[in-house]
Design a protein around this motif. Structure first.
Motif, mmCIF file in Angstrom:
data_model
loop_
_atom_site.group_PDB
_atom_site.id
_atom_site.type_symbol
_atom_site.label_atom_id
_atom_site.label_comp_id
_atom_site.label_asym_id
_atom_site.label_seq_id
_atom_site.Cartn_x
_atom_site.Cartn_y
_atom_site.Cartn_z
ATOM 1 N N HIS A 145 0.858 -1.180 0.000
ATOM 2 C CA HIS A 145 0.000 0.000 0.000
ATOM 3 C C HIS A 145 0.895 1.232 0.000
ATOM 4 O O HIS A 145 1.708 1.415 0.911
ATOM 5 N N LEU A 146 0.751 2.034 -1.046
ATOM 6 C CA LEU A 146 1.552 3.244 -1.207
ATOM 7 C C LEU A 146 3.050 2.951 -1.073
ATOM 8 O O LEU A 146 3.804 3.708 -0.454
ATOM 9 N N GLY A 147 3.472 1.832 -1.637
ATOM 10 C CA GLY A 147 4.889 1.480 -1.667
ATOM 11 C C GLY A 147 5.428 0.803 -0.430
ATOM 12 O O GLY A 147 6.623 0.516 -0.348
ATOM 13 N N VAL A 148 4.591 0.550 0.551
ATOM 14 C CA VAL A 148 5.037 -0.067 1.803
ATOM 15 C C VAL A 148 4.410 -1.448 1.925
ATOM 16 O O VAL A 148 3.215 -1.613 1.711
ATOM 17 N N GLU A 149 5.220 -2.447 2.261
ATOM 18 C CA GLU A 149 4.729 -3.812 2.485
ATOM 19 C C GLU A 149 4.163 -3.878 3.904
ATOM 20 O O GLU A 149 4.894 -3.745 4.881
ATOM 21 N N LEU A 150 2.851 -4.050 4.013
ATOM 22 C CA LEU A 150 2.181 -4.081 5.306
ATOM 23 C C LEU A 150 1.554 -5.438 5.570
ATOM 24 O O LEU A 150 1.223 -6.174 4.640
ATOM 25 N N THR A 151 1.383 -5.761 6.838
ATOM 26 C CA THR A 151 0.577 -6.903 7.256
ATOM 27 C C THR A 151 -0.370 -6.394 8.343
ATOM 28 O O THR A 151 -0.116 -5.358 8.963
ATOM 29 N N MET A 152 -1.447 -7.115 8.570
ATOM 30 C CA MET A 152 -2.399 -6.689 9.592
ATOM 31 C C MET A 152 -1.805 -6.760 11.002
ATOM 32 O O MET A 152 -2.241 -6.046 11.890
ATOM 33 N N ASP A 153 -0.806 -7.629 11.193
ATOM 34 C CA ASP A 153 -0.175 -7.703 12.510
ATOM 35 C C ASP A 153 1.029 -6.757 12.616
ATOM 36 O O ASP A 153 1.798 -6.821 13.563
ATOM 37 N N LEU A 154 1.183 -5.883 11.630
ATOM 38 C CA LEU A 154 2.230 -4.856 11.595
ATOM 39 C C LEU A 154 3.633 -5.435 11.694
ATOM 40 O O LEU A 154 4.522 -4.851 12.309
ATOM 41 N N ASN A 155 3.842 -6.570 11.062
ATOM 42 C CA ASN A 155 5.154 -7.197 11.014
ATOM 43 C C ASN A 155 5.999 -6.465 9.969
ATOM 44 O O ASN A 155 5.664 -6.461 8.790
ATOM 45 N N CYS A 156 7.089 -5.855 10.407
ATOM 46 C CA CYS A 156 7.921 -5.029 9.520
ATOM 47 C C CYS A 156 8.922 -5.832 8.706
ATOM 48 O O CYS A 156 9.564 -5.284 7.810
ATOM 49 N N LYS A 157 9.088 -7.119 8.986
ATOM 50 C CA LYS A 157 10.137 -7.890 8.313
ATOM 51 C C LYS A 157 9.929 -7.955 6.804
ATOM 52 O O LYS A 157 10.893 -7.950 6.049
ATOM 53 N N HIS A 158 8.683 -8.000 6.331
ATOM 54 C CA HIS A 158 8.423 -8.081 4.894
ATOM 55 C C HIS A 158 8.898 -6.812 4.194
ATOM 56 O O HIS A 158 9.538 -6.877 3.146
ATOM 57 N N HIS A 159 8.584 -5.654 4.782
ATOM 58 C CA HIS A 159 9.009 -4.393 4.175
ATOM 59 C C HIS A 159 10.529 -4.259 4.244
ATOM 60 O O HIS A 159 11.169 -3.826 3.282
ATOM 61 N N PHE A 160 11.111 -4.643 5.373
ATOM 62 C CA PHE A 160 12.566 -4.585 5.506
ATOM 63 C C PHE A 160 13.240 -5.447 4.450
ATOM 64 O O PHE A 160 14.161 -4.997 3.763
ATOM 65 N N ASN A 161 12.777 -6.704 4.308
ATOM 66 C CA ASN A 161 13.378 -7.612 3.320
ATOM 67 C C ASN A 161 13.203 -7.094 1.897
ATOM 68 O O ASN A 161 14.124 -7.166 1.087
ATOM 69 N N SER A 162 12.048 -6.573 1.589
ATOM 70 C CA SER A 162 11.785 -6.027 0.254
ATOM 71 C C SER A 162 12.721 -4.851 -0.036
ATOM 72 O O SER A 162 13.322 -4.770 -1.112
ATOM 73 N N THR A 163 12.851 -3.960 0.927
ATOM 74 C CA THR A 163 13.730 -2.793 0.761
ATOM 75 C C THR A 163 15.183 -3.224 0.664
ATOM 76 O O THR A 163 15.939 -2.732 -0.179
ATOM 77 N N TYR A 164 15.585 -4.157 1.507
ATOM 78 C CA TYR A 164 16.962 -4.659 1.506
ATOM 79 C C TYR A 164 17.330 -5.246 0.137
ATOM 80 O O TYR A 164 18.376 -4.936 -0.429
ATOM 81 N N HIS A 165 16.472 -6.089 -0.413
ATOM 82 C CA HIS A 165 16.756 -6.725 -1.707
ATOM 83 C C HIS A 165 16.754 -5.705 -2.848
ATOM 84 O O HIS A 165 17.550 -5.814 -3.785
ATOM 85 N N LYS A 166 15.896 -4.709 -2.746
ATOM 86 C CA LYS A 166 15.866 -3.656 -3.766
ATOM 87 C C LYS A 166 17.169 -2.864 -3.746
ATOM 88 O O LYS A 166 17.767 -2.595 -4.796
ATOM 89 N N ILE A 167 17.641 -2.498 -2.559
ATOM 90 C CA ILE A 167 18.902 -1.752 -2.434
ATOM 91 C C ILE A 167 20.073 -2.606 -2.899
ATOM 92 O O ILE A 167 20.961 -2.130 -3.613
#
Length: 140
Positions: A95-117
């Motif tokens: 959503h708006l470029g951020v990987e979200l989960t309903m339990d607000l687990n940040c690991k998905h967004h972190f991993n996505s950003t890490y692999h992109k960088i």
């Protein structure tokens, strides 16, 4: 005599409801979104439109009960007469470029950003840009 059609969009719309009437309220809000889409002559892509949830109010010790949520939400919420897709609350959604989960687990967004960088760094390493140009690219 002269008419200008309205340009309407419905990208990145979220509907949030809660409380003891959360499911009924969600159906009502979905009908309002469908009415807006009809008014704007938009066709909602029901395969890309998803529903997820959390049961904090009714089952606080198991708010992400997959079986119960899937049973309650699969094929029950409709927009423009078509059911929208159920999405597990623990699976990420963008959503708006951020990987979200309903339990607000940040690991998905972190991993996505890490692999992109990491991928961008590999491209930069292999480029023919000078060292100064690469530093400027990193700074911007």
């Amino acid at each position: 005599q002269y008419q200008i059609s309205d340009i309407t969009y419905a990208d990145d719309v979220n509907i949030a409801t809660g409380g003891p009437n959360g499911l009924a309220n969600m159906k009502y809000q979905a009908s309002k979104l469908g009415a807006y889409a009809d008014w704007g002559q938009l066709l909602v892509n029901n395969t890309k439109t998803t529903i997820t949830g959390a049961l904090h109010g009714s089952i606080p010790n198991q708010p992400y009960d997959e079986h119960r949520l899937k049973t309650q939400l699969t094929n029950t919420i409709k927009i423009q007469g078509k059911p929208i897709t159920y999405h597990s609350p623990r699976e990420p959604f963008r959503h708006l470029g951020v990987e979200l989960t309903m339990d607000l687990n940040c690991k998905h967004h972190f991993n996505s950003t890490y692999h992109k960088i990491k991928k961008q760094i590999q491209h930069l390493k292999g480029s023919y840009a000078s060292t100064n140009q690469k530093l400027r690219i990193i700074e911007t």
